[in-house]
Structures are given as structure tokens and as C-alpha cells.
Design an enzyme around this catalytic site. Structure first.
Site, PDB file in Angstrom:
ATOM      1  N   CYS A 190     -19.960  40.955  -2.876  1.00  0.00           N
ATOM      2  CA  CYS A 190     -19.244  42.182  -2.514  1.00  0.00           C
ATOM      3  C   CYS A 190     -20.207  43.338  -2.280  1.00  0.00           C
ATOM      4  O   CYS A 190     -20.883  43.799  -3.214  1.00  0.00           O
ATOM      5  CB  CYS A 190     -18.235  42.524  -3.616  1.00  0.00           C
ATOM      6  SG  CYS A 190     -17.601  44.194  -3.545  1.00  0.00           S
ATOM      7  N   CYS A 211     -19.452  46.570  -4.228  1.00  0.00           N
ATOM      8  CA  CYS A 211     -19.784  46.348  -5.645  1.00  0.00           C
ATOM      9  C   CYS A 211     -21.269  46.628  -5.875  1.00  0.00           C
ATOM     10  O   CYS A 211     -21.658  47.300  -6.845  1.00  0.00           O
ATOM     11  CB  CYS A 211     -19.485  44.908  -6.053  1.00  0.00           C
ATOM     12  SG  CYS A 211     -17.775  44.394  -5.861  1.00  0.00           S
TER      13      CYS A 211
END
Length: 470
Positions: free
Chosen positions: A53, A56
Site C-alpha cells: 500500500c 501506508c
């Protein structure tokens, strides 16, 4: 002496914690985190992430290490993070129904969720403001949600609930609450500073935006005027951009509506939108001459903010352009590539794409295999590797590929490389793709995976069909 040793040991273990400026995520099992939260009378802040991600990673590498972020989180929470695909992650993902990444949960010591925030954020102050809303129980998602379901929620709480839902990923509930809120808000309510966060999440077709457009001057008295103008421009910009996205509803009418509203509103710098409206209208009506003329005019205007959009518009029409139109575009190459050094590589790729389309034969790119894969992604094409021995068949096959319809299709859809089977790269690729006879044609998908390979002597029409088949 024992006391001195104890002090030294204490400093050894605690000094790193005092020195660390960013957010301290503790290495605890979830059960241990709950126990620590209970004993310390704190809430748990849980970062739910995955290794793949991008947002993230941005939060982990850019936001959480900041001193002011660390000061806030370290003082208020037991901070933990779990990869949702490893260790305890899958169990926690299922338990808390985590559907998007990153997801940030504020969890009470009893394990119940008090607040949820979904998505990455570039501004640490804004992210902290969202977390503060969840830290305060009376403005948190769980508390307000319970009041809403019990039909025991006042107008201000309804506004707070809407804001909490906006960043929770619960879009359906957000729409429901927004519809319930609209009828109960008076003009006086909307013009309170506390209501501005709702205006900041307004969309072009919403009542909130219509109200903002009518009362912009009044909002500028309670909010930074630059912020008000920025918000109006951003909504118009998004509304215009959406008209050329797949599935847009009645896009030409929306452009007309935006244009009408811009004429009626007092907005500094609104002229920038008219060229974009004109361009999008030309794209939707496939007005090639208009787009080409706008690009031609754009050469002389180095400050034009629509350059990127104009070039993309030309790219989207490339399969419909005549050789005359293609050659007209190619006359701009020197002007464009010398105008902006930062964009030189982009323009070189852009014009090479058009050179390929007008080339009287199959256009072979002067690239190695890895470079070709990158170029294919940039130009949204597949990669075609042509491995032809230097024998009598080579001339015959090239003649087949260079027939007008075939070479136009190849040049439109592929980044094509002419690779000698006897070269170092040819031998490597032959081994990689298990080529055992020549001539050979290897077609690679945009993601770098093998689509298909064609080997050996094949009848001309069959070869063309196999190369061009999807």
C-alpha cells in the site's frame, strides 16, 4: 553502588524513547495492547496497513516520524501497527472489517472501536485534527453513531457525525446522514464557522456548493478568503475533469452548466477554466481540428496550464488522425521540446509516438527490452519483440508486416523491437521465453507478463491475425 547501576540500566533502556521524536509504535500483541491500554487508562491507536500500500508507506515514512505527530500520539495513545496480511493481521482485519488501506482505528480498552479513519493524508495537522475528533468521545464515530441510530442527535452532533463519516470509508451512511442534515440547516447555520468543514467536502451538484457559490463573500468574512476561492476553484476543476471520464452522465450539459455559473460568479482567475471547458467539449465531440488548433496556439503560450491536458487529448485521438494531421503535429516537436527542459523527456516520448504512426513501415524503437517495457506502460501499449534471422525469410516477413493496414495497427498498438536472435539480448530473451524456432514474435502485456508467442514459418495472413489478435 546498586542504586547507581539501577540508574544506568534505567537510562540505557529509556534514553532511546526520550530521543525518539516521531510516533512510537510498540511491538505488542493485540491482547497485550488491550491490557496496557486498560492499565494505563488509554485508548489504542491501531495502524492497519499492508506492505504493498503506497499511502501506508507515505504515512509511515513521512507523517508518523514528524516530531509534532509523535508528541500528540505518544501522549494520548498506546500506538500499534499490524500488517493485515501477516501474523495477527488477517484475524484483526476480519474482526474489525477492514476493507481499505491504510485504516486507522481508535480502540477502547474493551476492544470496541471508538473511531475510524480511512486513507492517507499529506498534511499532518489535518490528520491530527481528524484523530482528535475520534479521541474526544462525544465527537467520535461510535458515540455519534449510537445517538443517530437512537434518533437522539441534535443539529451540531449531526454535523460532527457527517464529518466523522466523511473520512471513515462508510460512504453509504455518509450519504444517508447528509440527506437528513440538509433540510434542517438554515442559512444562518450554514454561515457559521463551525459548518465550514462540511462545505469543504461539497461536490459540484450538491446544495452545499450552490450555497457556497451564492454566499462566497459572506464566507470570506468568517474563513480565510484564499481558502474560500480555493474551494470554489477546486470544485469547478473537478466538475470539469469528470466530464471526460468513462461513464460521465450528460457531460456536455455539465460543461454548459459550469460555464454558465462561472459567468455569473465573481471569482478571481476564473478565466483558467474556460480553455479547459473548450478542450473537454472538443474531446467529447471528437473535434480534431479544435484540439489541434488549441495545441498549436499553446506553443506560443508558455504559461498555459492546460498543456498536459491538450497533449493527452491529442494522444486519445491518435488512432483517428490522418497522416496530414500527424505531420502537422510533428512540426511542433522542436518548439515543444526546447520550451520546457523539465518536460523534455515527456515531449520526446510524446512525439516519438506520433512518428511511429506516420512511419511508412513498422517503427522499431531504439530501446532495449527493459526500456521498451517502461515505454509501453507510458504509452498504454503492449510490447512486440520481433526476432528474425538474417536470411531470405526476413525480407519476406518484413514486407508482410509493412503492408499499410498491418504496420499502422502494429505502430498504434505496440512498442516494437527488432532483435537479432544472435545478439546477446536475443539469446537471453530466447532462453527466457523458451523460443526454439525462428522467426519468433513475442507479445508482452503492459504489466510485463507474457501474452503470447508465435514461432516458425507461418502463412502471411495467419501471422498477421496472430500478431493482432487480442
Amino acid at each position: 553502588m546498586k542504586t547507581l547501576i539501577s540508574i544506568i540500566i534505567f537510562l540505557i533502556y529509556t534514553f532511546p524513547a526520550f530521543c525518539q521524536e516521531g510516533t512510537r509504535f510498540e511491538t505488542l500483541s493485540f491482547k497485550e495492547a488491550l491490557a496496557k491500554a486498560k492499565s494505563g487508562n488509554k485508548l489504542i491507536f491501531m495502524d492497519c496497513y499492508t506492505s504493498w500500500c503506497g499511502p501506508c508507506q507515505f504515512m509511515s515514512q513521512t507523517i508518523f516520524p514528524k516530531k509534532e505527530v509523535g508528541n500528540f500520539f505518544n501522549a494520548n495513545f498506546i500506538n500499534v501497527k499490524y500488517d493485515m496480511e501477516k501474523g495477527e493481521g488477517p484475524e484483526l482485519q476480519k474482526k474489525y472489517d477492514v476493507q481499505a488501506y491504510p485504516t486507522f482505528l481508535i480502540i477502547r480498552p474493551d476492544g470496541n472501536v471508538q473511531h475510524k479513519i480511512v486513507g492517507g493524508f499529506q498534511e499532518s495537522d489535518f490528520f491530527i485534527s481528524l484523530v482528535k475528533q475520534g479521541l474526544n468521545e462525544e465527537t467520535s464515530l461510535a458515540y455519534l453513531g449510537e445517538k443517530y441510530e437512537n434518533d437522539n442527535i441534535n443539529k451540531q452532533e449531526l454535523v460532527d457525525y457527517l464529518l466523522a463519516l466523511r473520512y471513515s470509508g462508510e460512504n453509504q451512511k455518509y450519504q444517508e446522514v447528509n440527506q437528513k442534515l440538509q433540510p434542517v440547516l438554515t442559512a444562518q447555520d450554514r454561515l457559521r464557522k463551525e459548518f465550514w468543514p462540511v462545505i469543504e467536502i461539497a461536490t459540484f451538484d450538491s446544495e452545499d456548493f450552490k450555497f457556497l457559490a451564492r454566499h462566497a463573500d459572506e464566507y470570506k468574512k468568517i474563513v480565510d478568503p484564499k481558502k474560500v476561492d480555493y474551494q470554489i476553484k477546486m470544485i469547478y476543476r473537478v466538475a470539469i475533469a469528470q466530464t471526460i471520464r468513462p461513464g460521465a452522465k450528460d457531460p456536455l450539459n455539465q460543461l454548459k452548466q459550469v460555464e454558465k455559473e462561472l459567468e455569473e460568479i465573481s471569482l478571481e482567475g476564473k478565466e483558467e477554466f474556460y480553455a479547459q471547458i473548450e478542450l473537454n467539449r472538443a474531446i467529447l465531440t471528437k473535434d480534431k481540428e479544435k484540439i489541434i488548433s488549441m495545441a498549436e496556439k499553446n506553443i506560443l503560450d508558455s504559461n498555459n496550464s492546460n498543456t498536459w491536458d491538450i497533449m493527452n487529448a491529442l494522444n486519445s485521438l491518435k488512432s483517428e488522425l490522418t497522416d496530414k494531421e500527424l505531420n502537422r503535429i510533428l512540426t511542433w516537436e522542436k518548439t515543444y521540446t526546447s520550451a520546457d527542459p523539465k518536460m523534455k523527456d515527456y515531449y520526446n516520448d510524446f512525439f516519438e509516438n506520433f512518428k511511429a504512426l506516420v512511419c511508412p513501415q513498422v517503427y522499431y524503437y531504439d530501446l532495449n527490452y527493459k526500456e521498451a517495457l517502461k515505454r509501453a506502460v507510458m504509452q498504454d501499449k503492449q510490447t512486440l519483440l520481433v526476432l528474425l534471422p538474417n536470411d531470405a525469410n526476413r525480407v519476406k516477413i518484413q514486407k508482410t508486416l509493412n503492408k499499410e493496414k498491418t504496420r499502422k495497427n502494429i505502430n498504434l498498438n505496440f512498442i516494437t523491437l527488432d532483435i537479432s536472435p544472435d545478439s546477446k539480448e536475443g539469446k537471453t530473451l530466447s532462453q527466457q521465453f523458451e523460443i526454439n524456432s525462428y522467426p519468433a514474435f513475442i507479445i508482452i502485456n503492459r504489466d510485463g507478463t507474457l501474452n503470447r508467442k508465435i514461432m516458425g514459418i507461418i502463412e502471411d495472413n495467419t501471422l498477421v491475425k496472430q500478431i493482432m489478435s487480442n
